[in-house]
Motif scaffolding. Sequence first.
Motif, PDB file in Angstrom:
ATOM      1  N   SER A 129       0.832  -1.218   0.000  1.00 47.07           N
ATOM      2  CA  SER A 129       0.000   0.000   0.000  1.00 47.07           C
ATOM      3  C   SER A 129       0.860   1.259   0.000  1.00 47.07           C
ATOM      4  CB  SER A 129      -0.930   0.019   1.214  1.00 47.07           C
ATOM      5  OG  SER A 129      -1.775  -1.088   1.201  1.00 47.07           O
ATOM      6  N   SER A 155      -8.866   7.686   3.118  1.00 47.37           N
ATOM      7  CA  SER A 155      -8.837   7.033   4.438  1.00 47.37           C
ATOM      8  C   SER A 155      -8.509   5.556   4.379  1.00 47.37           C
ATOM      9  CB  SER A 155     -10.204   7.228   5.116  1.00 47.37           C
ATOM     10  OG  SER A 155     -11.245   6.851   4.226  1.00 47.37           O
ATOM     11  N   GLY A 157      -6.199   1.987   2.686  1.00 46.98           N
ATOM     12  CA  GLY A 157      -4.828   1.483   2.755  1.00 46.98           C
ATOM     13  C   GLY A 157      -3.854   2.344   1.973  1.00 46.98           C
ATOM     14  N   VAL A 158      -4.165   2.641   0.717  1.00 48.15           N
ATOM     15  CA  VAL A 158      -3.292   3.483  -0.095  1.00 48.15           C
ATOM     16  C   VAL A 158      -3.450   4.942   0.311  1.00 48.15           C
ATOM     17  CG1 VAL A 158      -2.794   4.277  -2.443  1.00 48.15           C
ATOM     18  CG2 VAL A 158      -3.342   1.870  -2.041  1.00 48.15           C
ATOM     19  N   SER A 178     -15.402   9.947   3.917  1.00 52.68           N
ATOM     20  CA  SER A 178     -16.736  10.110   4.497  1.00 52.68           C
ATOM     21  C   SER A 178     -16.633  10.789   5.860  1.00 52.68           C
ATOM     22  CB  SER A 178     -17.444   8.759   4.617  1.00 52.68           C
ATOM     23  OG  SER A 178     -16.779   7.953   5.563  1.00 52.68           O
ATOM     24  N   LYS A 180     -17.135  10.003   8.906  1.00 55.36           N
ATOM     25  CA  LYS A 180     -16.491   9.343  10.050  1.00 55.36           C
ATOM     26  C   LYS A 180     -14.960   9.389   9.979  1.00 55.36           C
ATOM     27  CE  LYS A 180     -16.509   4.586   8.184  1.00 55.36           C
ATOM     28  NZ  LYS A 180     -16.962   4.855   6.825  1.00 55.36           N
ATOM     29  N   ASN A 181     -14.426   9.701   8.793  1.00 49.98           N
ATOM     30  CA  ASN A 181     -12.967   9.697   8.654  1.00 49.98           C
ATOM     31  C   ASN A 181     -12.352  11.094   8.523  1.00 49.98           C
ATOM     32  OD1 ASN A 181     -12.630   6.873   8.784  1.00 49.98           O
ATOM     33  ND2 ASN A 181     -13.331   6.675   6.658  1.00 49.98           N
ATOM     34  N   TYR A 196     -17.364  13.309   1.224  1.00 51.67           N
ATOM     35  CA  TYR A 196     -18.099  12.963  -0.001  1.00 51.67           C
ATOM     36  C   TYR A 196     -19.580  12.706   0.241  1.00 51.67           C
ATOM     37  CZ  TYR A 196     -17.728   7.868   1.060  1.00 51.67           C
ATOM     38  OH  TYR A 196     -17.814   6.627   1.635  1.00 51.67           O
ATOM     39  N   ASN A 217     -15.248   6.258  -8.517  1.00 49.73           N
ATOM     40  CA  ASN A 217     -16.704   6.389  -8.450  1.00 49.73           C
ATOM     41  C   ASN A 217     -17.233   7.522  -9.324  1.00 49.73           C
ATOM     42  OD1 ASN A 217     -15.332   8.104  -6.633  1.00 49.73           O
ATOM     43  ND2 ASN A 217     -17.213   8.484  -5.486  1.00 49.73           N
ATOM     44  N   ASN A 236      -6.075   4.885  -9.868  1.00 48.93           N
ATOM     45  CA  ASN A 236      -5.429   3.755  -9.204  1.00 48.93           C
ATOM     46  C   ASN A 236      -6.399   2.591  -9.093  1.00 48.93           C
ATOM     47  OD1 ASN A 236      -3.717   2.144  -7.699  1.00 48.93           O
ATOM     48  ND2 ASN A 236      -4.389   3.026  -5.758  1.00 48.93           N
ATOM     49  N   GLY A 239     -11.438   1.097  -7.756  1.00 51.21           N
ATOM     50  CA  GLY A 239     -12.305   0.522  -6.735  1.00 51.21           C
ATOM     51  C   GLY A 239     -12.154  -0.975  -6.655  1.00 51.21           C
ATOM     52  N   HIS A 240     -13.135  -1.610  -6.053  1.00 48.17           N
ATOM     53  CA  HIS A 240     -13.045  -3.032  -5.770  1.00 48.17           C
ATOM     54  C   HIS A 240     -13.780  -3.883  -6.801  1.00 48.17           C
ATOM     55  CE1 HIS A 240     -11.478  -2.867  -1.490  1.00 48.17           C
ATOM     56  NE2 HIS A 240     -11.463  -1.631  -1.927  1.00 48.17           N
ATOM     57  N   LYS A 244     -12.136  -2.628 -12.732  1.00 49.52           N
ATOM     58  CA  LYS A 244     -10.911  -1.873 -12.517  1.00 49.52           C
ATOM     59  C   LYS A 244      -9.942  -1.983 -13.693  1.00 49.52           C
ATOM     60  CE  LYS A 244      -7.600  -3.135  -9.474  1.00 49.52           C
ATOM     61  NZ  LYS A 244      -7.207  -3.377  -8.106  1.00 49.52           N
ATOM     62  N   HIS A 310     -14.196  -0.216   2.904  1.00 49.07           N
ATOM     63  CA  HIS A 310     -14.331   0.861   3.885  1.00 49.07           C
ATOM     64  C   HIS A 310     -13.362   0.715   5.058  1.00 49.07           C
ATOM     65  CE1 HIS A 310     -17.708   2.734   1.892  1.00 49.07           C
ATOM     66  NE2 HIS A 310     -18.211   1.521   1.704  1.00 49.07           N
ATOM     67  N   ALA A 311     -12.236   0.077   4.817  1.00 51.74           N
ATOM     68  CA  ALA A 311     -11.234  -0.005   5.890  1.00 51.74           C
ATOM     69  C   ALA A 311     -10.676   1.388   6.169  1.00 51.74           C
ATOM     70  CB  ALA A 311     -10.109  -0.944   5.472  1.00 51.74           C
TER      71      ALA A 311
HETATM   72  N1  LIG Z   1      -3.784  -1.512  -1.168  1.00 51.83           N
HETATM   73  C1  LIG Z   1      -2.886  -1.775  -2.098  1.00 51.83           C
HETATM   74  O1  LIG Z   1      -1.818  -2.267  -1.823  1.00 51.83           O
HETATM   75  C2  LIG Z   1      -3.184  -1.441  -3.558  1.00 51.83           C
HETATM   76  C3  LIG Z   1      -2.149  -1.572  -4.506  1.00 51.83           C
HETATM   77  C4  LIG Z   1      -2.421  -1.217  -5.838  1.00 51.83           C
HETATM   78  C5  LIG Z   1      -3.679  -0.766  -6.203  1.00 51.83           C
HETATM   79  N2  LIG Z   1      -4.655  -0.674  -5.234  1.00 51.83           N
HETATM   80  C6  LIG Z   1      -5.974  -0.198  -5.652  1.00 51.83           C
HETATM   81  O2  LIG Z   1      -6.189   1.033  -4.987  1.00 51.83           O
HETATM   82  C7  LIG Z   1      -7.567   1.182  -4.707  1.00 51.83           C
HETATM   83  C8  LIG Z   1      -7.718   1.541  -3.236  1.00 51.83           C
HETATM   84  O3  LIG Z   1      -7.129   0.530  -2.467  1.00 51.83           O
HETATM   85  P1  LIG Z   1      -7.074   0.664  -0.898  1.00 51.83           P
HETATM   86  O4  LIG Z   1      -6.264  -0.491  -0.432  1.00 51.83           O
HETATM   87  O5  LIG Z   1      -6.672   2.010  -0.497  1.00 51.83           O
HETATM   88  O6  LIG Z   1      -8.614   0.435  -0.551  1.00 51.83           O
HETATM   89  P2  LIG Z   1      -9.302   0.417   0.884  1.00 51.83           P
HETATM   90  O7  LIG Z   1      -8.272   0.232   1.922  1.00 51.83           O
HETATM   91  O8  LIG Z   1     -10.425  -0.527   0.780  1.00 51.83           O
HETATM   92  O9  LIG Z   1      -9.846   1.897   1.085  1.00 51.83           O
HETATM   93  C9  LIG Z   1     -10.890   2.399   0.411  1.00 51.83           C
HETATM   94  C10 LIG Z   1     -11.207   3.751   1.068  1.00 51.83           C
HETATM   95  O10 LIG Z   1     -12.001   4.414   0.129  1.00 51.83           O
HETATM   96  C11 LIG Z   1     -12.956   5.144   0.847  1.00 51.83           C
HETATM   97  N3  LIG Z   1     -14.139   5.345   0.024  1.00 51.83           N
HETATM   98  C12 LIG Z   1     -15.133   4.468  -0.269  1.00 51.83           C
HETATM   99  N4  LIG Z   1     -16.045   5.051  -1.059  1.00 51.83           N
HETATM  100  C13 LIG Z   1     -15.610   6.320  -1.265  1.00 51.83           C
HETATM  101  C14 LIG Z   1     -16.099   7.431  -2.010  1.00 51.83           C
HETATM  102  N5  LIG Z   1     -17.248   7.356  -2.687  1.00 51.83           N
HETATM  103  N6  LIG Z   1     -15.392   8.577  -2.026  1.00 51.83           N
HETATM  104  C15 LIG Z   1     -14.222   8.676  -1.349  1.00 51.83           C
HETATM  105  N7  LIG Z   1     -13.715   7.669  -0.598  1.00 51.83           N
HETATM  106  C16 LIG Z   1     -14.390   6.506  -0.574  1.00 51.83           C
HETATM  107  C17 LIG Z   1     -13.288   4.379   2.088  1.00 51.83           C
HETATM  108  O11 LIG Z   1     -13.626   5.305   3.096  1.00 51.83           O
HETATM  109  P3  LIG Z   1     -15.101   5.409   3.731  1.00 51.83           P
HETATM  110  O12 LIG Z   1     -15.267   4.216   4.617  1.00 51.83           O
HETATM  111  O13 LIG Z   1     -15.042   6.694   4.438  1.00 51.83           O
HETATM  112  O14 LIG Z   1     -16.064   5.383   2.574  1.00 51.83           O
HETATM  113  C18 LIG Z   1     -11.977   3.630   2.376  1.00 51.83           C
HETATM  114  O15 LIG Z   1     -11.271   4.242   3.444  1.00 51.83           O
HETATM  115  C19 LIG Z   1      -8.238  -0.121  -5.115  1.00 51.83           C
HETATM  116  O16 LIG Z   1      -8.803   0.046  -6.389  1.00 51.83           O
HETATM  117  C20 LIG Z   1      -7.100  -1.097  -5.207  1.00 51.83           C
HETATM  118  O17 LIG Z   1      -7.368  -2.109  -6.138  1.00 51.83           O
HETATM  119  C21 LIG Z   1      -4.429  -0.989  -3.940  1.00 51.83           C
END
Ligand SMILES: NC(=O)c1ccc[n+]([C@@H]2O[C@H](COP(=O)([O-])OP(=O)(O)OC[C@H]3O[C@@H](n4cnc5c(N)ncnc54)[C@H](OP(=O)(O)O)[C@@H]3O)[C@@H](O)[C@H]2O)c1
Length: 356
Positions: A129, A155, A157-158, A178, A180-181, A196, A217, A236, A239-240, A244, A310-311
């Motif tokens: 991340s 908020s 992982g990345v 959101s 809460k964060n 948002y 989104n 990046n 989303g999930h 993607k 939503h982590a």
């Molecule tokens: N983690 C990695 O190592 C990695 C590496 C390469 C690529 N990626 C890609 O990067 C993306 C993000 O990964 P991640 O690990 O950071 O995901 P994540 O840990 O699941 O975090 C997603 C965050 O997005 C927020 N979110 C959800 N809906 C939203 C919205 N409408 N507007 C703004 N924020 C929103 C959530 O916050 P709320 O709870 O406040 O909604 C949550 O904190 C994914 O597409 C993943 O495939 C990740």
Amino acid sequence: MRAIIQEKYGSTAVLQAGVIEKPVVGDTDVLVRVEAASVHVGDWILMTGRPYVMRMATGIRKPRVAVPGTDVSGIVDAVGKDVRRLRTGDAVFGWCEGAFAEYAVAGEEQFVTKPASLTFEQAAAVGVSATTALQLLRDNGKVEAGQKVLINGASGGVGTFAVQIAKAMGAEVTAVCSTKNVDLVRSIGADHVVDYTREDFTKGQNTYDLILDNVGNHSMAQTRRALAPTGTLISNGGGHADGKLGRTLRTMLASMVVRQQAAPSVKTQNAADLVALKELVEAGSITPVIDGTYALNETAAAIRRVATGHARGTVVITVNQQRKPVTEAPDSVPPPARPPRLIDAAVAPLAASPPA
Ligand SMILES: NC(=O)c1ccc[n+]([C@@H]2O[C@H](COP(=O)([O-])OP(=O)(O)OC[C@H]3O[C@@H](n4cnc5c(N)ncnc54)[C@H](OP(=O)(O)O)[C@@H]3O)[C@@H](O)[C@H]2O)c1
């Protein structure tokens, strides 16, 4: 050793806790006694085997590597005869294959000594991340001091690493999250926050030199409205969802025709970036944000937490450290049908419920 074993693609039901042989140490390898591992979206993708194109790299019919998990921290247990930089007893962090286990092995270049200021849980959270955030902002985005940077999905992982790294690079950072964060992203350095649930950053008056979109989104046309005329959009992933890959390809194509740059996201793993991240930690510029910790036999619950999208920061699994598991796994359930490399039948299903 205890490990999580995945013999096929599917839901978290494919993850089984079992006992397998310790990995063998090659001449250039380091064997690590795992203290903690972290979970990211890639672990969920590897578990499900979707999008299917990913299987070209991870195994067509079943995972090429039976033990999931990549991001790890722990103590060096043994080193190969050609290892020069690390010694038995060193506390390290980095990447491997098979992090969700008591021991993991990888080449020496995949580990760096752990910053003393970080716990093993925090160090395990750095991995993919933080490296992704660093590479996207520094290499793709070429962020310069004074630039306006917006992080959508600030908020997660990345995002939590991206906010801190962009600040360390001297940018003026706007975090989108959101309600809460809001306090969380402010506490890690965001200068401005867009909630948002109340406001859409693509419909406001502000424009940004760089937008790092971790959520996907909005359409690209909508997001580009918030870009400065010569700004850079980094999409990046997207989303999930299975979409993607398509989104990444569209971003690459758009970068050929739109005035604003739409840089695709790329990621490589290398020791130099682990060192760069360690230096940022030691300078006090980044501190990993931990969403929650789970015991090894709760790996399924940890992956489900990541899959919610939503982590808050990074989800961590503690392995050798003393910690009362959130849920004790029952020991009366039979082992999986044909476990490869399984040398002990004391297998329990993974805990189903997330921590309170
Ligand atoms: N983690 C990695 O190592 C990695 C590496 C390469 C690529 N990626 C890609 O990067 C993306 C993000 O990964 P991640 O690990 O950071 O995901 P994540 O840990 O699941 O975090 C997603 C965050 O997005 C927020 N979110 C959800 N809906 C939203 C919205 N409408 N507007 C703004 N924020 C929103 C959530 O916050 P709320 O709870 O406040 O909604 C949550 O904190 C994914 O597409 C993943 O495939 C990740």
